[in-house]
Write a protein that holds these residues in place. Structure first.
Motif, PDB file in Angstrom:
ATOM      1  N   ARG A  84       0.890  -1.542   0.038  1.00  0.00           N
ATOM      2  CA  ARG A  84      -0.044   0.036  -0.111  1.00  0.00           C
ATOM      3  C   ARG A  84       1.173   1.377  -0.134  1.00  0.00           C
ATOM      4  O   ARG A  84       0.694   2.605  -0.695  1.00  0.00           O
ATOM      5  CB  ARG A  84      -1.015  -0.306   1.085  1.00  0.00           C
ATOM      6  N   GLN A  85       1.707   1.505   0.660  1.00  0.00           N
ATOM      7  CA  GLN A  85       2.653   2.153   0.857  1.00  0.00           C
ATOM      8  C   GLN A  85       3.583   2.139  -0.316  1.00  0.00           C
ATOM      9  O   GLN A  85       4.573   3.649  -0.612  1.00  0.00           O
ATOM     10  CB  GLN A  85       3.781   1.777   2.638  1.00  0.00           C
ATOM     11  N   GLY A  86       3.032   1.143  -1.513  1.00  0.00           N
ATOM     12  CA  GLY A  86       4.456   2.083  -2.354  1.00  0.00           C
ATOM     13  C   GLY A  86       5.600   1.293  -2.544  1.00  0.00           C
ATOM     14  O   GLY A  86       6.317   1.586  -3.066  1.00  0.00           O
ATOM     15  N   LYS A  87       5.806   0.420  -1.587  1.00  0.00           N
ATOM     16  CA  LYS A  87       7.304   0.190  -1.285  1.00  0.00           C
ATOM     17  C   LYS A  87       8.040  -1.134  -2.345  1.00  0.00           C
ATOM     18  O   LYS A  87       9.192  -0.906  -1.680  1.00  0.00           O
ATOM     19  CB  LYS A  87       7.293  -0.415   0.273  1.00  0.00           C
ATOM     20  N   TYR A  88       7.295  -1.680  -3.230  1.00  0.00           N
ATOM     21  CA  TYR A  88       7.637  -2.635  -3.363  1.00  0.00           C
ATOM     22  C   TYR A  88       7.673  -2.668  -5.030  1.00  0.00           C
ATOM     23  O   TYR A  88       6.974  -0.771  -5.698  1.00  0.00           O
ATOM     24  CB  TYR A  88       6.918  -3.808  -4.107  1.00  0.00           C
ATOM     25  N   GLU A  89       8.785  -2.549  -6.198  1.00  0.00           N
ATOM     26  CA  GLU A  89       9.153  -1.486  -7.111  1.00  0.00           C
ATOM     27  C   GLU A  89       8.416  -2.124  -8.066  1.00  0.00           C
ATOM     28  O   GLU A  89       7.797  -3.630  -8.217  1.00  0.00           O
ATOM     29  CB  GLU A  89      10.535  -2.228  -7.595  1.00  0.00           C
ATOM     30  N   ILE A  90       7.666  -1.718  -9.159  1.00  0.00           N
ATOM     31  CA  ILE A  90       6.553  -1.337 -10.432  1.00  0.00           C
ATOM     32  C   ILE A  90       7.110  -2.169 -11.090  1.00  0.00           C
ATOM     33  O   ILE A  90       8.288  -1.633 -11.833  1.00  0.00           O
ATOM     34  CB  ILE A  90       6.110  -0.590 -10.753  1.00  0.00           C
ATOM     35  N   GLN A  91       7.618  -2.908 -11.776  1.00  0.00           N
ATOM     36  CA  GLN A  91       7.676  -4.220 -12.546  1.00  0.00           C
ATOM     37  C   GLN A  91       6.710  -3.491 -14.378  1.00  0.00           C
ATOM     38  O   GLN A  91       7.587  -4.071 -15.065  1.00  0.00           O
ATOM     39  CB  GLN A  91       7.951  -5.720 -12.483  1.00  0.00           C
TER      40      GLN A  91
END
Length: 196
Positions: A84-91
């Motif tokens: 939710r916080q956008g901590k994962y890289e968008i692939q």
């Protein structure tokens, strides 16, 4: 086998004749042809697309600035919080703005299924806020949310952080592939090893 069982078996087989060689059906070699596999995949795609309704009565209308947050039961709380916080890289990303509903539905389904088969986990879908869309505000956003809830392999989705489009975009988390699950288990020395 006892003598009684042998006698019973022979009695029940009396009058049975073996098949002639020319009546036997040989199993096909190598499974389904590439053309047959392609047709099968296309039929599965058509069925999956039919589940993603284009009818206005089948969706829940959302407000243009509404924050959408959906996760399946198997997603851990901490993982979802970081997501939710956008901590994962968008692939990978997909922009659906300005498209017809039918075309957006096809592209979204293909994007998710192709991403999953490529081993991607974190996507972003741009749908816009649709403040002025007709017949309802946030029409495409509402449909995208409804469709994502129905597409197999989608584990969670959430409105993007402001830097990534905010209420006009949706982050999508896909389930791990079987190979990714095995690799994770090996890294943490859990489960069955590949060589076991």
């Amino acid at each position: 086998m006892s003598e009684d069982d042998s006698a019973l078996f022979l009695a029940s087989m009396q009058g049975v004749k073996p098949l002639k060689a020319n009546n036997a059906v040989a199993p096909s070699q190598g499974g389904t042809s590439p053309e047959g596999q392609r047709r099968h995949q296309e039929a599965l795609r058509r069925l999956a697309l039919e589940k993603l309704s284009l009818e206005l009565d089948d969706i829940t209308p959302l407000a243009p600035q509404a924050v959408v947050s959906v996760k399946s039961q198997g997603v851990q709380g901490q993982v979802f919080k970081l997501f939710r916080q956008g901590k994962y890289e968008i692939q990978a990303d997909l922009d659906l703005t300005g498209l017809s509903l039918a075309r957006a539905r096809e592209l979204l389904y293909d994007f998710v299924t192709n991403s999953q088969s490529s081993g991607l986990r974190n996507l972003i879908v741009i749908h816009g806020t649709g403040v002025n869309s007709q017949p309802i505000p946030a029409k495409l956003k509402s449909y995208v949310s409804a469709w994502l809830a129905e597409i197999e392999g989608v584990q969670a989705f959430h409105s993007a952080p402001p830097a990534w489009g905010g209420a006009g975009a949706m982050m999508v988390m896909l389930a791990k592939s079987a190979q990714d699950k095995l690799d994770t288990a090996e890294q943490h020395h859990k489960g069955t090893h590949r060589w076991a």
